[in-house]
Design a protein around this motif. Structure first.
Motif, PDB file in Angstrom:
ATOM      1  N   UNK A   1      14.513  18.345   0.454  1.00 36.65           N
ATOM      2  CA  UNK A   1      14.599  16.910   0.170  1.00 36.65           C
ATOM      3  C   UNK A   1      13.349  16.175   0.651  1.00 36.65           C
ATOM      4  N   UNK A   2      12.824  16.606   1.796  1.00 37.79           N
ATOM      5  CA  UNK A   2      11.640  15.954   2.359  1.00 37.79           C
ATOM      6  C   UNK A   2      10.366  16.267   1.585  1.00 37.79           C
ATOM      7  N   UNK A   3      10.425  17.242   0.691  1.00 35.40           N
ATOM      8  CA  UNK A   3       9.269  17.517  -0.168  1.00 35.40           C
ATOM      9  C   UNK A   3       8.963  16.315  -1.055  1.00 35.40           C
ATOM     10  N   UNK A   4       9.982  15.481  -1.307  1.00 37.53           N
ATOM     11  CA  UNK A   4       9.813  14.292  -2.150  1.00 37.53           C
ATOM     12  C   UNK A   4       9.481  13.044  -1.328  1.00 37.53           C
ATOM     13  N   UNK A   5       9.342  13.200  -0.014  1.00 36.03           N
ATOM     14  CA  UNK A   5       9.071  12.040   0.840  1.00 36.03           C
ATOM     15  C   UNK A   5       7.665  11.507   0.591  1.00 36.03           C
ATOM     16  N   UNK A   6       7.537  10.221   0.261  1.00 36.21           N
ATOM     17  CA  UNK A   6       6.184   9.658   0.128  1.00 36.21           C
ATOM     18  C   UNK A   6       5.455   9.690   1.474  1.00 36.21           C
ATOM     19  N   UNK A   7       4.175   9.413   1.455  1.00 35.97           N
ATOM     20  CA  UNK A   7       3.388   9.387   2.689  1.00 35.97           C
ATOM     21  C   UNK A   7       4.033   8.452   3.710  1.00 35.97           C
ATOM     22  N   UNK A   8       4.108   8.919   4.957  1.00 38.62           N
ATOM     23  CA  UNK A   8       4.720   8.121   6.019  1.00 38.62           C
ATOM     24  C   UNK A   8       3.737   7.042   6.460  1.00 38.62           C
ATOM     25  N   UNK A   9       4.149   5.791   6.335  1.00 37.80           N
ATOM     26  CA  UNK A   9       3.284   4.684   6.753  1.00 37.80           C
ATOM     27  C   UNK A   9       3.462   4.357   8.228  1.00 37.80           C
TER      28      UNK A   9
ATOM     29  N   UNK B   1       2.889  -1.884   1.187  1.00 38.77           N
ATOM     30  CA  UNK B   1       3.460  -2.390  -0.064  1.00 38.77           C
ATOM     31  C   UNK B   1       2.379  -3.076  -0.900  1.00 38.77           C
ATOM     32  N   UNK B   2       1.533  -3.860  -0.252  1.00 42.20           N
ATOM     33  CA  UNK B   2       0.444  -4.532  -0.964  1.00 42.20           C
ATOM     34  C   UNK B   2      -0.526  -3.522  -1.575  1.00 42.20           C
ATOM     35  N   UNK B   3      -0.756  -2.410  -0.860  1.00 40.51           N
ATOM     36  CA  UNK B   3      -1.752  -1.427  -1.304  1.00 40.51           C
ATOM     37  C   UNK B   3      -1.224  -0.489  -2.384  1.00 40.51           C
ATOM     38  N   UNK B   4       0.051  -0.101  -2.281  1.00 39.86           N
ATOM     39  CA  UNK B   4       0.552   0.927  -3.200  1.00 39.86           C
ATOM     40  C   UNK B   4       1.934   0.650  -3.783  1.00 39.86           C
ATOM     41  N   UNK B   5       2.477  -0.507  -3.481  1.00 39.74           N
ATOM     42  CA  UNK B   5       3.746  -0.896  -4.076  1.00 39.74           C
ATOM     43  C   UNK B   5       4.983  -0.379  -3.385  1.00 39.74           C
ATOM     44  N   UNK B   6       4.816   0.387  -2.303  1.00 42.83           N
ATOM     45  CA  UNK B   6       5.962   0.918  -1.566  1.00 42.83           C
ATOM     46  C   UNK B   6       5.536   1.264  -0.146  1.00 42.83           C
ATOM     47  N   UNK B   7       6.518   1.464   0.716  1.00 43.35           N
ATOM     48  CA  UNK B   7       6.229   1.823   2.105  1.00 43.35           C
ATOM     49  C   UNK B   7       7.309   2.764   2.607  1.00 43.35           C
ATOM     50  N   UNK B   8       6.931   3.642   3.542  1.00 42.88           N
ATOM     51  CA  UNK B   8       7.868   4.598   4.121  1.00 42.88           C
ATOM     52  C   UNK B   8       7.902   4.431   5.637  1.00 42.88           C
TER      53      UNK B   8
END
Length: 237
Positions: A128-136, A39-46
């Motif tokens: 649907x998973x094509x829109x999944x952000x990078x998995x953290x 979140x600190x690095x890119x504003x979101x987390x997966x």
């Protein structure tokens, strides 16, 4: 014997705990730290998790960690092809035990699709998973037969499910027990996670890991595919 006493590959890190509550708390702190860093690095987390009863204590501990859940996307590594309200639904399990309280602010991406067939549902989930952000962070479990996610030994689609070059993100899979029909992320997608954790408990799982480390045939014990990559194993008796 503990996990740390096994002959693990150099890229596999063992974390031993005395009991289930200590494991849940230790894993929750590690996962929250990694999600906060994302979140600190890119504003979101997966966060990708596994279902079943085993992770419930971890889910409950994770809710209590300092984390901006509004910036977290949660999804499942695998799902049973049943509606969310069905008692066997992993999505239903998450809604009861993780996506509640502070964590209710998280975005949830469900694998379940009410399609005409399992194959059609898997194709819809794949899109649907094509829109999944990078998995953290990816948290996996393991069955006594060496399966992880819903990548079961001898399942018809297992070879493609374990193929790192596969273009599929989700495949229909068959389990040896009821319910037979599953949706599972493929190894090609799961292997992209920034941090992969395997959480297991009990001497039976220790014996399964020992057997997995003594062979190389992936279709026989699919967990072997994940022992080839950087992995953190959390274990308690």
């Amino acid at each position: 014997m503990a996990i740390s006493e096994l002959e693990l590959p150099t890229h596999v890190t063992a974390h031993d705990f005395l009991g289930a509550s200590a494991l849940a708390e230790g894993l929750a702190k590690a996962v929250a730290t990694r999600l906060n860093a994302a979140i600190d690095a890119k504003g979101q987390a997966t966060l990708v998790v596994s279902g079943g009863r085993s992770p419930v204590a971890f889910f409950q501990a994770l809710i209590e960690q300092p984390l901006d859940w509004s910036k977290v996307l949660v999804t499942l590594a695998d799902e049973r092809w049943v509606p969310t309200e069905h008692p066997d639904s992993n999505a239903g399990l998450l809604k009861r035990h993780l996506l509640t309280g502070k964590a209710a602010k998280a975005r949830f991406l469900s694998l379940y699709r009410a399609a005409a067939s399992l194959e059609a549902a898997a194709l819809e989930a794949d899109l649907a998973l094509a829109e999944l952000p990078a998995i953290d962070v990816l948290v996996l479990g393991m069955g006594d037969d060496g399966h992880t996610a819903s990548l079961f030994p001898n399942s018809p689609n297992l070879t493609e499910g374990l193929d790192l070059q596969s273009t599929r993100r989700c495949l229909p899979m068959l389990a040896p027990s009821v319910p037979h029909q599953r949706l599972s992320m493929t190894r090609a997608l799961l292997a992209t996670a920034g941090l992969t954790v395997l959480s297991v408990q009990g001497p039976g799982k220790l014996a399964t890991l020992r057997a997995a480390l003594q062979g190389t045939e992936l279709n026989e014990m699919p967990i072997r595919a994940f022992l080839q990559d950087p992995l953190d194993i959390y274990w308690c008796p």
